[in-house]
Design a protein around this motif. Structure first.
Motif, PDB file in Angstrom:
ATOM      1  N   PRO A  88       0.826  -1.216   0.000  1.00  0.00           N
ATOM      2  CA  PRO A  88       0.000   0.000   0.000  1.00  0.00           C
ATOM      3  C   PRO A  88       0.863   1.271   0.000  1.00  0.00           C
ATOM      4  O   PRO A  88       1.791   1.401   0.792  1.00  0.00           O
ATOM      5  N   GLY A  89       0.548   2.189  -0.923  1.00  0.00           N
ATOM      6  CA  GLY A  89       1.188   3.502  -0.930  1.00  0.00           C
ATOM      7  C   GLY A  89       2.617   3.528  -1.432  1.00  0.00           C
ATOM      8  O   GLY A  89       3.317   4.539  -1.268  1.00  0.00           O
ATOM      9  N   ILE A  90       3.088   2.468  -2.074  1.00  0.00           N
ATOM     10  CA  ILE A  90       4.503   2.413  -2.476  1.00  0.00           C
ATOM     11  C   ILE A  90       4.856   3.573  -3.422  1.00  0.00           C
ATOM     12  O   ILE A  90       4.098   3.912  -4.333  1.00  0.00           O
ATOM     13  N   ASP A  91       6.017   4.209  -3.163  1.00  0.00           N
ATOM     14  CA  ASP A  91       6.519   5.306  -4.000  1.00  0.00           C
ATOM     15  C   ASP A  91       7.727   4.876  -4.817  1.00  0.00           C
ATOM     16  O   ASP A  91       7.895   5.297  -5.944  1.00  0.00           O
ATOM     17  N   ILE A  92       8.623   4.097  -4.206  1.00  0.00           N
ATOM     18  CA  ILE A  92       9.877   3.727  -4.860  1.00  0.00           C
ATOM     19  C   ILE A  92      10.001   2.209  -4.832  1.00  0.00           C
ATOM     20  O   ILE A  92       9.990   1.592  -3.762  1.00  0.00           O
ATOM     21  N   GLU A  93      10.105   1.607  -6.015  1.00  0.00           N
ATOM     22  CA  GLU A  93      10.218   0.149  -6.120  1.00  0.00           C
ATOM     23  C   GLU A  93      11.686  -0.242  -6.248  1.00  0.00           C
ATOM     24  O   GLU A  93      12.414   0.324  -7.052  1.00  0.00           O
ATOM     25  N   VAL A  94      12.100  -1.223  -5.449  1.00  0.00           N
ATOM     26  CA  VAL A  94      13.493  -1.668  -5.482  1.00  0.00           C
ATOM     27  C   VAL A  94      13.559  -3.188  -5.596  1.00  0.00           C
ATOM     28  O   VAL A  94      12.620  -3.892  -5.224  1.00  0.00           O
ATOM     29  N   GLY A  95      14.675  -3.672  -6.121  1.00  0.00           N
ATOM     30  CA  GLY A  95      14.861  -5.110  -6.278  1.00  0.00           C
ATOM     31  C   GLY A  95      16.338  -5.464  -6.297  1.00  0.00           C
ATOM     32  O   GLY A  95      17.206  -4.606  -6.067  1.00  0.00           O
ATOM     33  N   ASP A  96      16.600  -6.730  -6.581  1.00  0.00           N
ATOM     34  CA  ASP A  96      17.941  -7.300  -6.477  1.00  0.00           C
ATOM     35  C   ASP A  96      19.019  -6.433  -7.139  1.00  0.00           C
ATOM     36  O   ASP A  96      18.898  -6.064  -8.304  1.00  0.00           O
ATOM     37  N   GLY A  97      20.055  -6.104  -6.368  1.00  0.00           N
ATOM     38  CA  GLY A  97      21.183  -5.345  -6.912  1.00  0.00           C
ATOM     39  C   GLY A  97      21.017  -3.844  -6.833  1.00  0.00           C
ATOM     40  O   GLY A  97      21.977  -3.099  -7.019  1.00  0.00           O
ATOM     41  N   ASP A  98      19.802  -3.374  -6.553  1.00  0.00           N
ATOM     42  CA  ASP A  98      19.588  -1.933  -6.389  1.00  0.00           C
ATOM     43  C   ASP A  98      20.196  -1.478  -5.066  1.00  0.00           C
ATOM     44  O   ASP A  98      20.389  -2.275  -4.146  1.00  0.00           O
ATOM     45  N   THR A  99      20.447  -0.175  -5.001  1.00  0.00           N
ATOM     46  CA  THR A  99      20.772   0.416  -3.709  1.00  0.00           C
ATOM     47  C   THR A  99      19.738   1.487  -3.415  1.00  0.00           C
ATOM     48  O   THR A  99      19.159   2.081  -4.333  1.00  0.00           O
TER      49      THR A  99
END
Ligand code: ZN
Ligand code: FE
Length: 260
Positions: free
Chosen positions: A92-103
């Motif tokens: 809910p309310g997500i602004d910034i999506e991050v995943g493997d290898g991201d900082t």
């Protein structure tokens, strides 16, 4: 330059019946994050106690006891919500999506993101290498690991192996106080592990006084957590799975714990 930033401040507090909440504070930049949102009132009390203003939510996965307070806290504070890309539709309310290898840059501090599917399909963990600590949500617990609600044993074993690459003295902040129950199970699969036996007597002593057993360290988990030890000859022997593929041994341990 030439001066070093103060360490990232961590404030841990209980939420609900057995969750932990964690506030992260960058004093130079006046930033405060909460890792997951299990219970809004407990988070607000912790913020008030520390006199910190919430600026970020760092979600590990979509379960209600991790993201259930997102919208209320965002409405009240205007904070930014960071969460797993692979299950962004359920955060809910997500602004910034991050995943493997991201900082993700939190003021002076860098979190490296690892995808750790198994408990949920898109679960992530946050590793602050400079601070020697990580927030591992419901992927790894002290002497345990998350239940496989949305993933396979193979996925979870791969996820745990990513965590096992970090230095042994890395502090691991797990999202639940499940340690004593996990340890009781661990002793059934590895009854002669001396590190496990002595850890359990210490855990029993702490829990009798209501003291948290979190954070743990990766080195301690490698010595006592059966889910990081499918290569243990003693575990393989007690399961009658000598020289079986580690994924199969891991899957069997997980299945036994589900029925414990
Ligand atoms: Zn969960
Ligand atoms: Fe949980």
């Amino acid at each position: 330059m030439g001066t070093t930033s103060p360490r990232l401040k961590i404030h841990m507090f209980p939420c609900l019946s057995d969750n932990y909440g964690f506030l992260l504070h960058d004093s130079e930049n006046k930033l405060t994050a909460v890792v997951d949102t299990p219970e809004v009132s407990a988070i607000e009390n912790a913020l008030a106690e520390k006199k910190w203003q919430l600026t970020h939510i760092l979600n590990t996965h979509h379960h209600w006891d991790h993201a259930g307070g997102n919208l209320e806290l965002k409405k009240k504070t205007g904070c930014l919500i960071i969460g797993p890309r692979a299950e962004s539709g359920r955060i809910p309310g997500i602004d910034i999506e991050v995943g493997d290898g991201d900082t993700f840059q939190f003021g002076n501090y860098t979190a490296r993101i690892y995808d750790t599917p198994g408990h949920t399909a898109g679960h992530i963990v946050y590793y602050f290498e400079s601070e020697n600590l990580a927030f591992v949500g419901d992927t790894l617990f002290a002497m345990g690991c998350g239940r496989l609600f949305e993933g396979t044993a193979e996925q979870m074993w791969n996820s745990l192996q990513k965590i096992m690459q970090w230095p042994d003295d890395t502090k691991l902040y797990c999202a639940h106080e499940y340690t004593q129950e996990n340890g009781r199970f661990a002793l059934t699969v590895e009854p002669h592990n001396r590190d496990l036996i002595s850890r359990m007597s210490e855990v029993d002593r702490l829990r009798k006084k209501g003291v948290p057993t979190i954070p743990t360290t990766l080195g301690m988990e490698k010595k006592t957590n059966p889910f990081l030890r499918p290569m243990s000859g003693d575990i393989q022997a007690s399961l009658h799975m000598q020289n079986a593929p580690l994924t199969d041994v891991f899957a069997r341990i997980r299945q036994m714990k589900d029925n414990f």
